[in-house]
Every structure is written in structure tokens, then in C-alpha cells.
Scaffold this motif. Structure first.
Motif, PDB file in Angstrom:
ATOM      1  N   ILE A 199      13.989 -30.203  82.553  1.00 15.57           N
ATOM      2  CA  ILE A 199      14.830 -29.600  83.598  1.00 15.57           C
ATOM      3  C   ILE A 199      14.201 -29.794  84.981  1.00 15.57           C
ATOM      4  N   ALA A 200      12.884 -29.617  85.081  1.00 13.52           N
ATOM      5  CA  ALA A 200      12.194 -29.811  86.366  1.00 13.52           C
ATOM      6  C   ALA A 200      12.395 -31.247  86.850  1.00 13.52           C
ATOM      7  N   GLU A 201      12.264 -32.183  85.925  1.00  8.64           N
ATOM      8  CA  GLU A 201      12.449 -33.600  86.245  1.00  8.64           C
ATOM      9  C   GLU A 201      13.883 -33.855  86.736  1.00  8.64           C
ATOM     10  N   LEU A 202      14.843 -33.240  86.067  1.00 10.24           N
ATOM     11  CA  LEU A 202      16.257 -33.456  86.435  1.00 10.24           C
ATOM     12  C   LEU A 202      16.548 -32.874  87.822  1.00 10.24           C
ATOM     13  N   ILE A 203      15.923 -31.744  88.140  1.00 13.78           N
ATOM     14  CA  ILE A 203      16.104 -31.176  89.486  1.00 13.78           C
ATOM     15  C   ILE A 203      15.487 -32.119  90.517  1.00 13.78           C
ATOM     16  N   ASP A 204      14.316 -32.682  90.190  1.00 10.65           N
ATOM     17  CA  ASP A 204      13.694 -33.659  91.097  1.00 10.65           C
ATOM     18  C   ASP A 204      14.582 -34.883  91.318  1.00 10.65           C
TER      19      ASP A 204
ATOM     20  N   ALA B  46      19.660 -33.000  90.431  1.00 15.10           N
ATOM     21  CA  ALA B  46      20.582 -32.013  89.853  1.00 15.10           C
ATOM     22  C   ALA B  46      20.521 -30.730  90.696  1.00 15.10           C
ATOM     23  N   ASN B  47      21.688 -30.245  91.118  1.00 15.50           N
ATOM     24  CA  ASN B  47      21.743 -29.029  91.929  1.00 15.50           C
ATOM     25  C   ASN B  47      22.015 -27.841  90.998  1.00 15.50           C
TER      26      ASN B  47
ATOM     27  N   HIS C  71      25.455 -24.080  87.772  1.00  9.45           N
ATOM     28  CA  HIS C  71      25.680 -22.752  87.186  1.00  9.45           C
ATOM     29  C   HIS C  71      27.002 -22.175  87.681  1.00  9.45           C
ATOM     30  N   GLN C  72      27.240 -22.279  88.983  1.00  9.66           N
ATOM     31  CA  GLN C  72      28.501 -21.742  89.527  1.00  9.66           C
ATOM     32  C   GLN C  72      29.709 -22.475  88.971  1.00  9.66           C
ATOM     33  N   ASN C  73      29.632 -23.817  88.914  1.00 11.70           N
ATOM     34  CA  ASN C  73      30.771 -24.600  88.407  1.00 11.70           C
ATOM     35  C   ASN C  73      31.135 -24.215  86.984  1.00 11.70           C
ATOM     36  N   ILE C  74      30.124 -23.893  86.187  1.00  9.42           N
ATOM     37  CA  ILE C  74      30.382 -23.586  84.773  1.00  9.42           C
ATOM     38  C   ILE C  74      30.750 -22.111  84.578  1.00  9.42           C
ATOM     39  N   TYR C  75      30.016 -21.222  85.208  1.00 10.98           N
ATOM     40  CA  TYR C  75      30.142 -19.800  84.860  1.00 10.98           C
ATOM     41  C   TYR C  75      30.975 -18.965  85.837  1.00 10.98           C
ATOM     42  N   ASP C  76      31.136 -19.436  87.059  1.00  7.47           N
ATOM     43  CA  ASP C  76      31.843 -18.608  88.054  1.00  7.47           C
ATOM     44  C   ASP C  76      33.177 -19.219  88.458  1.00  7.47           C
TER      45      ASP C  76
END
Ligand code: 5GP
Ligand code: MN
Length: 336
Positions: free
Chosen positions: A188-193, A196-197, A202-207
Motif C-alpha cells: 500500500i505504501a508503494e502504491l501511494i508513492d 494512488a490517492n 475511500h470517498q469514491n467507494i464508501y461515501d
């Protein structure tokens, strides 16, 4: 990922290939995230690749990078079948028995393409020529990350990172299920680097609930029942209740988890009527030692993971409810 398997992937992808990538029916975040990420990667590295989904997916996934290019067999049947017939390689992602793609199964069986399974469910069947199957890994997206990072990590861009982040997040219950490891967090850290926002994802999926969907959740929670003397709760939703709240595919996703948020409860189940398919679709969740995979396999023609599984019933909703109460009572010695 074993060295031998890495070599097999390198070898099979060493020349440009026509590829079709297939997620399971009713694809979720992990199924779509993993197929789209692999599709981007293969098209970037000289192959001609397409994603063919058995059917539609929920609105909360219709922002994923590349989703607009997915061919749905349910609505674009001829094109989808043509692609499968012409393929040199067929990747099947996030499932391990061909029954999970229903109408696509005969086309995959009839194809002379090499079949490659990448999946993290238990008890894989043996249709694939190359099998990357590991039920200790929390998501197919994490497995696709492993594969891509062995093949050519430099190709991971923002789109691939976004797709992979989404599936790892949804299949791990936002990094809380026991299958989440320190390795998952490194990935996940690598993907954020790589761009990945996380906050936006999280908002797109859950909110992004519609008013109807939140009202349907209200109905589901009103219908929640506890089985006396057992740490088990279940929810039923009838077709009539779905209709009243203008149900759309994906609206009930995640509802079953609310049952597990109750103190002292170790099994939560949801049973949802589907008049069109004449079935009751069931989702099972557990905490701890009780295997809902075994339970779903034994009693409801289903399967999945130790703590999250699904199944179906062809009885009526009330008969299914009774069958569930009977079945769970038979295994009450396994419940804590
Ligand atoms: P869900 O309850 O979210 O639909 O699914 C939970 C898990 O069980 C997922 O990993 C999903 O792939 C699997 N699953 C859901 N329904 C079925 C089913 O009918 N058969 C099998 N074998 N697995 C299922
Ligand atoms: Mn998955």
C-alpha cells in the motif's frame, strides 16, 4: 510468489499475446481492481489485452481507471465471445472455479487459449494451465501487485496503483481483516508513492451512497434478528423491500458486516431475494475460528474464505431463513 511460477509467467509473456482477463460474476472491488490493473500492465508491455466481465458492476466502482473499456458479456455478448475465441491467453482473476462466471464458462472451456488463474480463495479447481493460487493473501490485487513487481515494477503508474489500492482496501475491510499483513501495508505504501490517492479512493467507494441505498440499509437493520442462545445474527431483504427502495446492483454491498459490529457476535448473515433469478443470494461473515467457507459449501452450495463467503438458496426467503436456522444449529458446537 515462487521462483518457478515467476519463470512460467516470464516465459508465457515473452512474446506479444492476445489476452482476455475475466473477473467473477458481479465483480467486486478486488475483482475489478485486479483485472483493470493487469490489463493496463499487459497493454503497456506489448500485449493486446481486454477485460471481459460476465455482467454489470455496481455504480460505486464506475470511476475506476479503465472501467469504461470493460466489455460486459451480458450486454455485448458477440464481441465478448469473439475476444475469448481469438485469445492466446485467458487470465481468470479473483475466482477459482469456472461456475463463478456462469454464461462465460462454456466459452472458456471451448477456447484453446492457455488459462491462467490468479486467486486467493480456498480449494481451487484445476482448469488452469498456470495457477497462482494462495489463500493466505488477502486480495487478488495484492497478488497482481506481486506479479507485476516481478515482471517490471517500473510500469506501475498512477492508474495501476489506484486499481490495486482499491481492491486491497475493499477485500481487507479497509485493512482490518486478519489477512492484512505488514507486507500488505508495504505494498500500500508503494502504491501511494506511485500516485494512488487513498483519501479520494475511500470517498469514491464508501461515501457515495444514494438516498435510496441508505434507506435500504435502514430496512436491513430493522430486519436484523438474533438467533437465541447463539452468537449469530442475520438479515433478510425481500424483493418487495428492494423494489420499494429502487434497488440497484451493489446497493446491499457491505450490509452484512453491520451484524458483526455487535458485541459478542461471531457470525453474521444476509439473505437477499432475487425474484428474477429465482434465488436467495446469501453472504456469510464470521470473526475467529468459525469457517463460513465450510458452512457455505456444506449447506448453501457456496464458498469463499474462512471469514467471508457466499452461497445461494433456491427455496423461498422464509424457507431459506428456516433452513439457515436449522443448519447453524447443527454446527453450534463450532461457534464460540
Ligand atoms: P460476498 O458475500 O461479498 O458476495 O462474497 C464473499 C466471498 O465469498 C467473496 O470472496 C466471494 O468471491 C465469495 N463468494 C460469494 N458468493 C459465492 C458463491 O456463490 N460461491 C462461491 N464459491 N463463492 C462465493
Ligand atoms: Mn478477492
Amino acid at each position: 510468489m515462487k521462483k518457478e511460477l515467476q519463470k512460467e509467467f516470464i516465459q508465457i509473456l515473452n512474446k506479444p499475446k492476445k489476452v482476455v482477463i475475466i473477473p467473477h460474476k458481479n465483480p467486486d472491488g478486488d475483482a475489478l481492481g485486479s483485472t483493470l490493473a493487469l490489463n493496463f500492465f499487459l497493454n503497456k508491455t506489448g500485449h493486446q489485452s481486454h477485460v471481459v466481465s460476465p455482467n454489470e458492476y455496481p455504480d460505486f466502482l464506475n470511476w475506476l481507471p479503465g472501467q469504461e473499456g470493460i466489455l460486459k458479456h451480458s450486454t455485448e455478448t458477440d464481441k465478448a465471445v469473439e475476444l475469448i475465441e481469438a485469445a492466446d491467453l485467458i487470465f481468470t482473476l479473483d475466482f477459482n472455479s469456472l461456475g463463478r462466471v456462469e454464461m462465460l464458462e462454456p466459452h472458456i472451456n471451448a477456447s484453446s487459449a492457455k488459462k491462467i488463474m490468479i486467486d486467493h480463495h480456498q480449494e481451487p479447481s484445476d482448469y488452469a494451465d498456470i495457477m497462482y493460487s494462495d489463500s493466505n493473501i488477502g486480495s487478488t490485487c495484492e497478488m497482481v501487485y506481486n506479479l507485476i513487481s516481478h515482471l517490471d515494477a517500473a510500469q506501475i503508474d498512477q492508474k495501476i496503483a489506484t486499481c490495486l489500492y482499491t481492491g486491497i482496501m475493499t477485500d481487507s475491510g479497509s485493512f482490518r481483516f486478519p489477512s492484512t499483513t505488514s507486507k500488505t501495508h508495504h505494498v500500500i505504501a508503494e502504491l501511494i508513492d506511485k500516485g494512488a490517492n487513498h483519501s479520494e479512493i475511500h470517498q469514491n467507494i464508501y461515501d457515495t451512497f444514494t438516498f435510496d441505498r441508505l434507506r435500504l440499509l435502514g430496512t436491513a437493520l430493522t430486519n436484523l434478528k438474533k438467533i437465541e442462545e447463539l452468537p449469530v445474527v442475520y438479515i433478510t431483504i425481500s424483493q418487495e423491500e428492494l423494489n420499494k427502495n429502487n434497488f440497484k446492483k451493489g446497493d446491499t454491498e457491505g450490509f452484512v458486516n453491520y451484524g458483526l459490529s455487535l458485541v459478542g457476535i461471531s457470525v453474521a448473515v444476509i439473505m437477499i431475494e432475487n425474484e428474477q433469478e429465482q434465488i436467495i443470494k446469501m453472504s456469510f461473515r464470521s470473526k475467529g475460528a468459525f469457517s463460513v467457507n465450510d458452512f457455505a459449501r456444506t449447506y448453501f452450495n457456496g464458498g469463499g474464505h474462512h471469514n467471508a463467503a457466499g452461497g445461494v438458496s433456491k427455496l423461498s426467503l422464509s424457507e431459506t431463513e428456516s433452513k439457515f436456522i436449522n443448519s447453524i444449529s447443527k454446527v453450534k458446537n463450532l461457534l464460540q
